[in-house]
Design a protein around this motif. Structure first.
Motif, PDB file in Angstrom:
ATOM      1  N   LEU A 245       6.409 -13.792   2.629  1.00 38.66           N
ATOM      2  CA  LEU A 245       5.695 -13.507   3.871  1.00 38.66           C
ATOM      3  C   LEU A 245       6.610 -12.959   4.958  1.00 38.66           C
ATOM      4  CD1 LEU A 245       3.707 -16.870   4.062  1.00 38.66           C
ATOM      5  CD2 LEU A 245       2.881 -14.697   3.120  1.00 38.66           C
ATOM      6  N   MET A 246       7.871 -13.382   4.972  1.00 36.51           N
ATOM      7  CA  MET A 246       8.718 -13.154   6.135  1.00 36.51           C
ATOM      8  C   MET A 246       9.365 -11.777   6.181  1.00 36.51           C
ATOM      9  SD  MET A 246      10.452 -16.951   6.102  1.00 36.51           S
ATOM     10  CE  MET A 246      11.764 -16.535   7.247  1.00 36.51           C
ATOM     11  N   MET A 247       9.631 -11.164   5.030  1.00 34.98           N
ATOM     12  CA  MET A 247      10.404  -9.931   5.036  1.00 34.98           C
ATOM     13  C   MET A 247       9.704  -8.806   5.789  1.00 34.98           C
ATOM     14  SD  MET A 247      12.320  -7.935   1.901  1.00 34.98           S
ATOM     15  CE  MET A 247      13.535  -9.238   1.700  1.00 34.98           C
ATOM     16  N   ALA A 248       8.380  -8.795   5.791  1.00 37.84           N
ATOM     17  CA  ALA A 248       7.644  -7.716   6.445  1.00 37.84           C
ATOM     18  C   ALA A 248       7.402  -7.963   7.928  1.00 37.84           C
ATOM     19  CB  ALA A 248       6.303  -7.510   5.748  1.00 37.84           C
ATOM     20  N   LEU A 249       7.655  -9.174   8.406  1.00 40.28           N
ATOM     21  CA  LEU A 249       7.198  -9.521   9.746  1.00 40.28           C
ATOM     22  C   LEU A 249       7.878  -8.710  10.844  1.00 40.28           C
ATOM     23  CD1 LEU A 249       6.615 -13.377   9.535  1.00 40.28           C
ATOM     24  CD2 LEU A 249       4.924 -11.547   9.690  1.00 40.28           C
ATOM     25  N   THR A 250       9.160  -8.403  10.716  1.00 39.75           N
ATOM     26  CA  THR A 250       9.814  -7.590  11.740  1.00 39.75           C
ATOM     27  C   THR A 250       9.152  -6.233  11.856  1.00 39.75           C
ATOM     28  OG1 THR A 250      11.939  -8.699  11.459  1.00 39.75           O
ATOM     29  CG2 THR A 250      11.976  -6.510  12.447  1.00 39.75           C
ATOM     30  N   ASP A 251       8.877  -5.592  10.713  1.00 41.40           N
ATOM     31  CA  ASP A 251       8.179  -4.308  10.738  1.00 41.40           C
ATOM     32  C   ASP A 251       6.809  -4.447  11.390  1.00 41.40           C
ATOM     33  OD1 ASP A 251      10.270  -3.017   9.494  1.00 41.40           O
ATOM     34  OD2 ASP A 251       9.400  -3.137   7.495  1.00 41.40           O
ATOM     35  N   LEU A 252       6.114  -5.543  11.093  1.00 42.78           N
ATOM     36  CA  LEU A 252       4.782  -5.731  11.657  1.00 42.78           C
ATOM     37  C   LEU A 252       4.835  -6.015  13.151  1.00 42.78           C
ATOM     38  CD1 LEU A 252       3.002  -7.798   8.855  1.00 42.78           C
ATOM     39  CD2 LEU A 252       2.871  -5.346   9.318  1.00 42.78           C
ATOM     40  N   PHE A 253       5.850  -6.762  13.604  1.00 42.44           N
ATOM     41  CA  PHE A 253       6.010  -6.972  15.047  1.00 42.44           C
ATOM     42  C   PHE A 253       6.181  -5.623  15.759  1.00 42.44           C
ATOM     43  CE2 PHE A 253       8.237 -11.294  14.124  1.00 42.44           C
ATOM     44  CZ  PHE A 253       7.003 -11.889  13.903  1.00 42.44           C
ATOM     45  N   ILE A 254       7.072  -4.780  15.211  1.00 44.74           N
ATOM     46  CA  ILE A 254       7.337  -3.472  15.821  1.00 44.74           C
ATOM     47  C   ILE A 254       6.095  -2.585  15.760  1.00 44.74           C
ATOM     48  CG2 ILE A 254       8.704  -1.349  15.597  1.00 44.74           C
ATOM     49  CD1 ILE A 254      11.019  -3.103  14.596  1.00 44.74           C
ATOM     50  N   TYR A 255       5.425  -2.583  14.613  1.00 50.25           N
ATOM     51  CA  TYR A 255       4.228  -1.752  14.449  1.00 50.25           C
ATOM     52  C   TYR A 255       3.122  -2.181  15.406  1.00 50.25           C
ATOM     53  CZ  TYR A 255       0.562   0.884  12.029  1.00 50.25           C
ATOM     54  OH  TYR A 255      -0.463   1.751  11.721  1.00 50.25           O
ATOM     55  N   ARG A 256       2.981  -3.493  15.587  1.00 48.91           N
ATOM     56  CA  ARG A 256       1.968  -4.003  16.518  1.00 48.91           C
ATOM     57  C   ARG A 256       2.219  -3.494  17.934  1.00 48.91           C
ATOM     58  NH1 ARG A 256      -3.047  -5.521  17.786  1.00 48.91           N
ATOM     59  NH2 ARG A 256      -3.185  -7.425  19.053  1.00 48.91           N
ATOM     60  N   LEU A 257       3.478  -3.558  18.370  1.00 48.01           N
ATOM     61  CA  LEU A 257       3.820  -3.127  19.719  1.00 48.01           C
ATOM     62  C   LEU A 257       3.755  -1.604  19.866  1.00 48.01           C
ATOM     63  CD1 LEU A 257       6.846  -5.524  20.203  1.00 48.01           C
ATOM     64  CD2 LEU A 257       4.755  -5.584  21.574  1.00 48.01           C
ATOM     65  N   LYS A 258       4.299  -0.904  18.901  1.00 47.14           N
ATOM     66  CA  LYS A 258       4.438   0.549  19.017  1.00 47.14           C
ATOM     67  C   LYS A 258       3.142   1.287  18.705  1.00 47.14           C
ATOM     68  CE  LYS A 258       6.937   4.336  19.455  1.00 47.14           C
ATOM     69  NZ  LYS A 258       7.501   4.732  20.750  1.00 47.14           N
TER      70      LYS A 258
END
Length: 417
Positions: A245-258
């Motif tokens: 679950l965790m490996m994608a979360l940074t990308d998803l945080f950035i994608y959510r904001l951007k």
């Protein structure tokens, strides 16, 4: 300053915890400072590489694919990293890994000076991840060679604190630099800091270890030790599921904001700096939390906090609230990570530590690339809020399941394999 045990120059510094005086060796100081500088620069790529892919392709799937490729390379390298670290000089391996990574990341701005070359990232990222795995395994084995056993958790917390403090500024500067000069400039800074880290490690001396002895059994020796230990076995399996679950979360945080919220690169950098703020807080509380609450409550409670924070990201679109939840998530992963790494260092025989670390990371990170690809694909299809809600719920279920295993023990370092 004065001459201490083993002829090492030592510094005395006062810790905030009860005003105690503890001794820090000259070697630990060089190790501490050089790696803090490296992490400060490395955090530039933490933001810059996803932004570089997003600017060039506009695709969250490509972001996840690149993350997955790096994850696969790290998993493959992990099979061999422990044997190398237990067989050869650990300091030289770290220096070599830093120097080669400096050259790799320097190739990105050189290529981009002519035209964007997304294909190059699929060469640099996996090679950098493989070298990073060797470095990380060697780094973990170096800590017991720099501090006494009873100080391992505190040393890990102190390193984590300054690393995270440097990482607070890193994402903010990376976002500002990416907004003004482009993500390529941030990658160039990262390349330079790997060179600085290598220079600092030249001045570090490690206590004599078993690294020169034949590393018999290779990767499987580490796997056997993990399997036989009553706490490390369920801990490794639980983390394998969590890493999915965790490996994608940074990308998803950035994608959510951007993408979802239309924020600038600078805002992304500031918001993601919250993750480093959470890590700083984790490093300050972890030693006391483990002493007072015990390992089990500290580790399990950390992932409960992660699950709640990720689930709440599904219902907010306010940047300050998102930053606060990312801080809580990083606090949880930080406390849990320091606890689990310290436990391995405490219970593993030193000549075997490289192979155990390699086996642990390889096994628990192996599902990560698959999870990164699936979660980012799901976000593209169903939106990030739905993915955050489902991910947070699974975090809580996994923490509950782990509570039924020996991971819940207060003092697992007393268990034997």
């Amino acid at each position: 300053m004065r001459r201490g045990r083993r002829g090492l120059l030592t510094l005395e510094v006062r810790l905030s915890q009860g005003g105690r005086m503890v001794r820090i060796s000259r070697d630990f100081g060089f190790f501490w400072v050089s790696q803090t500088l490296s992490v400060a620069g490395d955090s530039f790529s933490y933001i810059a590489l996803p932004l570089l892919v997003l600017h060039a392709t506009g695709s969250v799937t490509q972001m996840g694919l690149l993350t997955g490729v790096g994850g696969v390379a790290a998993v493959v390298a992990g099979i061999f990293a422990g044997h190398l670290v237990d067989r050869y000089d650990r300091r030289r391996l770290m220096i070599g890994a830093d120097l080669v990574r400096a050259l790799l990341y320097a190739a990105v701005p050189v290529a981009w000076a002519f035209s964007p070359q997304v294909w190059l990232l699929y060469v640099v990222v996996p090679l950098g991840a493989a070298l990073g795995k060797v470095f990380q395994v060697a780094y973990v084995t170096a800590i017991p060679a720099l501090v006494e056993k009873e100080r391992i958790t505190e040393a890990n917390g102190r390193l984590y604190a300054t690393y995270s403090g440097a990482a607070v500024a890193g994402p903010m500067l990376a976002g500002v630099l990416s907004a003004s000069a482009g993500p390529v400039a941030a990658v160039a800074v990262d390349a330079a800091t790997f060179a600085v880290s290598a220079l600092g490690l030249v001045f570090v001396r490690l206590r004599a270890s078993g690294a020169s002895e034949p590393a018999r059994g290779g990767f499987l020796a580490g796997v056997r030790f993990l399997w036989r230990h009553p706490v490390l076995r369920p801990l490794t399996l639980a983390l394998a599921l969590l890493t999915f679950l965790m490996m994608a979360l940074t990308d998803l945080f950035i994608y959510r904001l951007k993408h979802d919220l239309g924020q600038s690169d600078a805002v992304v950098g500031v918001a993601m700096a919250a993750s480093a703020a959470g890590s700083v807080l984790a490093s300050l509380v972890v030693a006391r939390a483990r002493r007072t609450l015990g390992f089990g409550v500290s580790w399990l409670g950390s992932y409960v906090l992660c699950g709640i924070a990720v689930a709440l990201l599904a219902v907010t679109g306010a940047v300050p609230a998102i930053a606060l939840l990312i801080t809580a998530y990083s606090l949880g992963t930080g406390v849990a990570g320091i606890c689990s790494m310290s436990l391995r260092q405490e219970v593993t025989p030193e000549p075997l530590l490289g192979r155990v670390t390699s086996a642990f990371w390889t096994i628990h990170t192996a599902p990560g690339p698959i999870g990164a690809a699936l979660l980012t694909t799901a976000a593209a299809a169903y939106g990030t809020p739905a993915v955050f809600a489902a991910t947070g719920a699974v975090f809580l279920v996994l923490a509950g399941a782990a509570a039924l295993t020996p991971v819940r023990r207060s003092r697992p370092e007393e268990a034997t394999a």
